[in-house]
Design a protein around this motif. Structure first.
Motif, PDB file in Angstrom:
ATOM      1  N   ALA A 120       0.529   0.417  -3.909  1.00  0.00           N
ATOM      2  CA  ALA A 120       1.648   0.667  -3.005  1.00  0.00           C
ATOM      3  C   ALA A 120       1.678   2.101  -2.501  1.00  0.00           C
ATOM      4  O   ALA A 120       2.373   2.401  -1.536  1.00  0.00           O
ATOM      5  CB  ALA A 120       2.963   0.345  -3.700  1.00  0.00           C
ATOM      6  N   ARG A 121       0.925   3.001  -3.128  1.00  0.00           N
ATOM      7  CA  ARG A 121       0.916   4.404  -2.716  1.00  0.00           C
ATOM      8  C   ARG A 121      -0.280   4.691  -1.808  1.00  0.00           C
ATOM      9  O   ARG A 121      -1.203   5.418  -2.167  1.00  0.00           O
ATOM     10  CB  ARG A 121       0.902   5.313  -3.938  1.00  0.00           C
ATOM     11  N   GLY A 122      -0.281   4.038  -0.653  1.00  0.00           N
ATOM     12  CA  GLY A 122      -1.316   4.300   0.321  1.00  0.00           C
ATOM     13  C   GLY A 122      -2.417   3.270   0.383  1.00  0.00           C
ATOM     14  O   GLY A 122      -3.410   3.475   1.090  1.00  0.00           O
ATOM     15  N   GLY A 123      -2.252   2.153  -0.322  1.00  0.00           N
ATOM     16  CA  GLY A 123      -3.305   1.143  -0.352  1.00  0.00           C
ATOM     17  C   GLY A 123      -2.947  -0.162   0.324  1.00  0.00           C
ATOM     18  O   GLY A 123      -3.674  -1.150   0.212  1.00  0.00           O
ATOM     19  N   ILE A 124      -1.816  -0.194   1.034  1.00  0.00           N
ATOM     20  CA  ILE A 124      -1.361  -1.420   1.696  1.00  0.00           C
ATOM     21  C   ILE A 124      -1.168  -1.143   3.183  1.00  0.00           C
ATOM     22  O   ILE A 124      -0.585  -0.126   3.563  1.00  0.00           O
ATOM     23  CB  ILE A 124      -0.056  -1.932   1.061  1.00  0.00           C
ATOM     24  N   SER A 125      -1.672  -2.053   4.016  1.00  0.00           N
ATOM     25  CA  SER A 125      -1.626  -1.861   5.462  1.00  0.00           C
ATOM     26  C   SER A 125      -0.982  -3.064   6.148  1.00  0.00           C
ATOM     27  O   SER A 125      -0.814  -4.118   5.540  1.00  0.00           O
ATOM     28  CB  SER A 125      -3.041  -1.640   6.021  1.00  0.00           C
ATOM     29  N   CYS A 126      -0.628  -2.874   7.417  1.00  0.00           N
ATOM     30  CA  CYS A 126       0.001  -3.930   8.203  1.00  0.00           C
ATOM     31  C   CYS A 126      -0.897  -4.303   9.370  1.00  0.00           C
ATOM     32  O   CYS A 126      -1.463  -3.426  10.033  1.00  0.00           O
ATOM     33  CB  CYS A 126       1.355  -3.453   8.725  1.00  0.00           C
ATOM     34  N   PHE A 127      -1.030  -5.614   9.617  1.00  0.00           N
ATOM     35  CA  PHE A 127      -1.882  -6.122  10.685  1.00  0.00           C
ATOM     36  C   PHE A 127      -1.123  -7.141  11.529  1.00  0.00           C
ATOM     37  O   PHE A 127      -0.292  -7.893  11.006  1.00  0.00           O
ATOM     38  CB  PHE A 127      -3.136  -6.788  10.108  1.00  0.00           C
ATOM     39  N   LEU A 128      -1.449  -7.157  12.816  1.00  0.00           N
ATOM     40  CA  LEU A 128      -0.923  -8.170  13.721  1.00  0.00           C
ATOM     41  C   LEU A 128      -1.976  -9.256  13.855  1.00  0.00           C
ATOM     42  O   LEU A 128      -3.079  -9.005  14.360  1.00  0.00           O
ATOM     43  CB  LEU A 128      -0.605  -7.556  15.085  1.00  0.00           C
ATOM     44  N   VAL A 129      -1.656 -10.461  13.386  1.00  0.00           N
ATOM     45  CA  VAL A 129      -2.635 -11.551  13.337  1.00  0.00           C
ATOM     46  C   VAL A 129      -2.124 -12.724  14.159  1.00  0.00           C
ATOM     47  O   VAL A 129      -1.060 -13.292  13.857  1.00  0.00           O
ATOM     48  CB  VAL A 129      -2.893 -12.006  11.885  1.00  0.00           C
ATOM     49  N   ASP A 130      -2.872 -13.080  15.197  1.00  0.00           N
ATOM     50  CA  ASP A 130      -2.503 -14.237  15.999  1.00  0.00           C
ATOM     51  C   ASP A 130      -2.617 -15.505  15.155  1.00  0.00           C
ATOM     52  O   ASP A 130      -3.605 -15.703  14.436  1.00  0.00           O
ATOM     53  CB  ASP A 130      -3.408 -14.346  17.221  1.00  0.00           C
ATOM     54  N   MET A 131      -1.616 -16.376  15.247  1.00  0.00           N
ATOM     55  CA  MET A 131      -1.593 -17.573  14.418  1.00  0.00           C
ATOM     56  C   MET A 131      -2.679 -18.576  14.790  1.00  0.00           C
ATOM     57  O   MET A 131      -2.999 -19.464  13.994  1.00  0.00           O
ATOM     58  CB  MET A 131      -0.217 -18.229  14.493  1.00  0.00           C
TER      59      MET A 131
ATOM     60  N   PHE B  50      -4.762 -17.476   4.678  1.00  0.00           N
ATOM     61  CA  PHE B  50      -5.698 -16.683   5.470  1.00  0.00           C
ATOM     62  C   PHE B  50      -7.060 -16.769   4.790  1.00  0.00           C
ATOM     63  O   PHE B  50      -7.237 -16.262   3.681  1.00  0.00           O
ATOM     64  CB  PHE B  50      -5.238 -15.230   5.563  1.00  0.00           C
ATOM     65  N   GLU B  51      -7.995 -17.424   5.453  1.00  0.00           N
ATOM     66  CA  GLU B  51      -9.315 -17.631   4.859  1.00  0.00           C
ATOM     67  C   GLU B  51     -10.386 -17.032   5.765  1.00  0.00           C
ATOM     68  O   GLU B  51     -10.688 -17.549   6.835  1.00  0.00           O
ATOM     69  CB  GLU B  51      -9.573 -19.131   4.667  1.00  0.00           C
ATOM     70  N   ASN B  52     -10.921 -15.893   5.320  1.00  0.00           N
ATOM     71  CA  ASN B  52     -11.942 -15.169   6.093  1.00  0.00           C
ATOM     72  C   ASN B  52     -11.495 -14.942   7.534  1.00  0.00           C
ATOM     73  O   ASN B  52     -12.249 -15.191   8.489  1.00  0.00           O
ATOM     74  CB  ASN B  52     -13.277 -15.926   6.063  1.00  0.00           C
ATOM     75  N   VAL B  53     -10.291 -14.459   7.677  1.00  0.00           N
ATOM     76  CA  VAL B  53      -9.718 -14.215   9.002  1.00  0.00           C
ATOM     77  C   VAL B  53     -10.186 -12.846   9.508  1.00  0.00           C
ATOM     78  O   VAL B  53      -9.906 -11.811   8.879  1.00  0.00           O
ATOM     79  CB  VAL B  53      -8.182 -14.271   8.960  1.00  0.00           C
ATOM     80  N   GLU B  54     -10.869 -12.839  10.624  1.00  0.00           N
ATOM     81  CA  GLU B  54     -11.385 -11.598  11.184  1.00  0.00           C
ATOM     82  C   GLU B  54     -10.354 -10.981  12.129  1.00  0.00           C
ATOM     83  O   GLU B  54      -9.873 -11.640  13.052  1.00  0.00           O
ATOM     84  CB  GLU B  54     -12.698 -11.858  11.929  1.00  0.00           C
ATOM     85  N   VAL B  55     -10.054  -9.720  11.861  1.00  0.00           N
ATOM     86  CA  VAL B  55      -9.053  -9.000  12.646  1.00  0.00           C
ATOM     87  C   VAL B  55      -9.645  -7.674  13.097  1.00  0.00           C
ATOM     88  O   VAL B  55     -10.226  -6.935  12.293  1.00  0.00           O
ATOM     89  CB  VAL B  55      -7.774  -8.749  11.813  1.00  0.00           C
ATOM     90  N   ALA B  56      -9.486  -7.368  14.365  1.00  0.00           N
ATOM     91  CA  ALA B  56     -10.010  -6.113  14.899  1.00  0.00           C
ATOM     92  C   ALA B  56      -9.202  -4.929  14.376  1.00  0.00           C
ATOM     93  O   ALA B  56      -8.017  -5.051  14.038  1.00  0.00           O
ATOM     94  CB  ALA B  56      -9.961  -6.139  16.422  1.00  0.00           C
ATOM     95  N   GLU B  57      -9.858  -3.778  14.311  1.00  0.00           N
ATOM     96  CA  GLU B  57      -9.167  -2.573  13.862  1.00  0.00           C
ATOM     97  C   GLU B  57      -7.972  -2.266  14.761  1.00  0.00           C
ATOM     98  O   GLU B  57      -6.962  -1.721  14.310  1.00  0.00           O
ATOM     99  CB  GLU B  57     -10.137  -1.387  13.858  1.00  0.00           C
ATOM    100  N   GLU B  58      -8.072  -2.643  16.031  1.00  0.00           N
ATOM    101  CA  GLU B  58      -6.985  -2.399  16.980  1.00  0.00           C
ATOM    102  C   GLU B  58      -5.711  -3.167  16.630  1.00  0.00           C
ATOM    103  O   GLU B  58      -4.634  -2.883  17.153  1.00  0.00           O
ATOM    104  CB  GLU B  58      -7.420  -2.780  18.405  1.00  0.00           C
ATOM    105  N   ASN B  59      -5.834  -4.140  15.718  1.00  0.00           N
ATOM    106  CA  ASN B  59      -4.666  -4.933  15.327  1.00  0.00           C
ATOM    107  C   ASN B  59      -3.964  -4.373  14.096  1.00  0.00           C
ATOM    108  O   ASN B  59      -2.975  -4.942  13.639  1.00  0.00           O
ATOM    109  CB  ASN B  59      -5.067  -6.386  15.072  1.00  0.00           C
ATOM    110  N   ARG B  60      -4.495  -3.274  13.563  1.00  0.00           N
ATOM    111  CA  ARG B  60      -3.795  -2.615  12.455  1.00  0.00           C
ATOM    112  C   ARG B  60      -2.656  -1.787  13.012  1.00  0.00           C
ATOM    113  O   ARG B  60      -2.817  -1.083  14.009  1.00  0.00           O
ATOM    114  CB  ARG B  60      -4.769  -1.724  11.684  1.00  0.00           C
TER     115      ARG B  60
END
Length: 386
Positions: A182-193, A217-227
């Motif tokens: 929780a101290r810097g190891g958790i991120s937020c992503f926008l993932v299209d359903m 979520f099974e091997n869901v690929e998300v671009a860095e731009e979605n972070r």
């Protein structure tokens, strides 16, 4: 007056005027639907009236086309809208799309792809943090987002996600660095359903009448731009949303308790048992006095916490207390009022039984009372009494 981050910090007189206007609107336009379904056409008509009356996009910053109300103003809104069961306890989209701190922070391409369509009513979001083994303790979540090339691969399960079945995208909170947690190891992503590997595998019908989802979520690929934001900032961002949510909990409890008390005061005056009104019985009077006192205390707690957060102060302690005390107060008052109504209180002819069910759920969801008490105690032990 403008508060922190461009939000409007209204005066007490302005808040009172806002409250009176909103109450009139809800009683006239919304409460008639407490015991009959609201059709899509009727819902659309109310939304248009809400826009015309200035009760639209209340928490959205002014630069994004909203009212820019801070938490002091939103606490009034949450209080008033919670006085009726015609508005779902966890869905206030009758008064505009749900955005929140994460979406409101988006800039550039992210804003164009996700926030703007939400504000136009073209897309719906959901917030995916809770997991089967990490509900009350989000820091122990197992959903992982692992770096791969210029993006990430997400694997994990999210449970009890409200609105996922209708959402176009999810705001997914995932672990990017297990060592930091929780101290810097958790991120937020926008993932299209509709992304490959995203599946809704279950819907859990609850006693409140809603059916939150389980998302895999099974091997869901998300671009860095979605972070959203920098890597590792997701937990802090999500916690800001939850802190604001705790003010919403306390405000909702005030609206529920107030409406239940209004109904019970009227009933106690007219209902006679053994030759005299319930209102003349000391046992009933003491119950009503306790309910009124606890409601008043919660109102003051909500106002204090909201003002401090609007001013940019650290009010986590106050927010913890608002949620714990408020949620439990709302349930106690609903429970006592149901009891005083006797058999009629158990029927769906009155809204009290629905308030009772909904309010009971809030002591578990979005932070159980026991967990928040523990967090509050640790904070007090660490920082002392200020």
């Amino acid at each position: 007056m403008v508060g922190s981050e461009g939000t409007v910090s209204p005066s007490d007189d302005e808040l009172d005027e806002f409250r009176r206007g909103l109450r009139r609107f809800i009683e006239r336009e919304v409460m008639p639907f407490e015991r009959k379904p609201m059709s899509e056409d009727e819902r659309g008509a109310i939304q248009r009236k809400a826009q015309d009356a200035g009760f639209w996009l209340l928490d959205v910053p002014e630069e994004l086309g909203g009212q820019g109300l801070g938490l002091a103003g939103m606490s009034v809104f949450w209080h008033e809208v919670s006085r009726t069961i015609a508005v779902p306890a966890r869905d206030h989209t009758l008064f505009g799309p749900t955005t929140g701190p994460i979406l409101q922070s988006l800039k550039g391409e992210q804003k164009a792809r996700y926030l703007d369509p939400v504000l136009r009513g073209e897309k719906q979001p959901c917030f995916a943090q809770t997991e089967p083994d990490a509900g009350a303790d989000p820091a122990s979540m197992r959903t992982r987002a692992v770096r791969q090339g210029k993006g990430y691969v997400i694997n994990g399960v999210k449970r009890f996600i409200t609105g996922a079945e209708k959402a176009d995208f999810a705001q997914v909170i995932a672990v990017t660095d297990p060592a930091k947690g929780a101290r810097g190891g958790i991120s937020c992503f926008l993932v299209d359903m509709n992304t490959k590997g995203v599946r809704i595998t279950a819907r859990h019908q609850t006693m409140m009448g809603d059916a939150p989802c389980e998302i895999v979520f099974e091997n869901v690929e998300v671009a860095e731009e979605n972070r959203v934001g920098a890597e590792g900032e997701g937990f802090a961002t999500a916690q800001r949303w939850l802190t604001e949510g705790r003010i919403r909990h306390g405000s909702r409890a005030c609206g529920v308790a107030e409406r239940c008390l209004e109904l019970t005061l009227d009933y106690a005056k007219q209902r006679k048992t053994f030759g005299e009104p319930l209102a003349e019985r000391q046992g009933v009077q003491w119950i009503l006095a306790d309910c009124f006192t606890e409601l008043h205390a919660t109102k003051l707690m909500v106002r204090d916490a909201a003002r401090k957060l609007d001013a940019g102060h650290d009010a986590r302690t106050e927010a913890f207390m608002v949620k714990v005390y408020g949620d439990e107060m709302g349930f106690r008052v609903a429970d006592r009022c149901l009891q005083l109504h006797g058999g009629i209180g158990l029927t769906t002819e009155l809204p009290i039984e629905k308030f009772w069910r909904d309010q009971r759920s809030f002591m578990i969801t979005e932070g159980p009372s026991e967990v928040l008490r523990t967090a509050l105690a640790k904070q007090i032990l660490r920082e002392g009494l200020k």
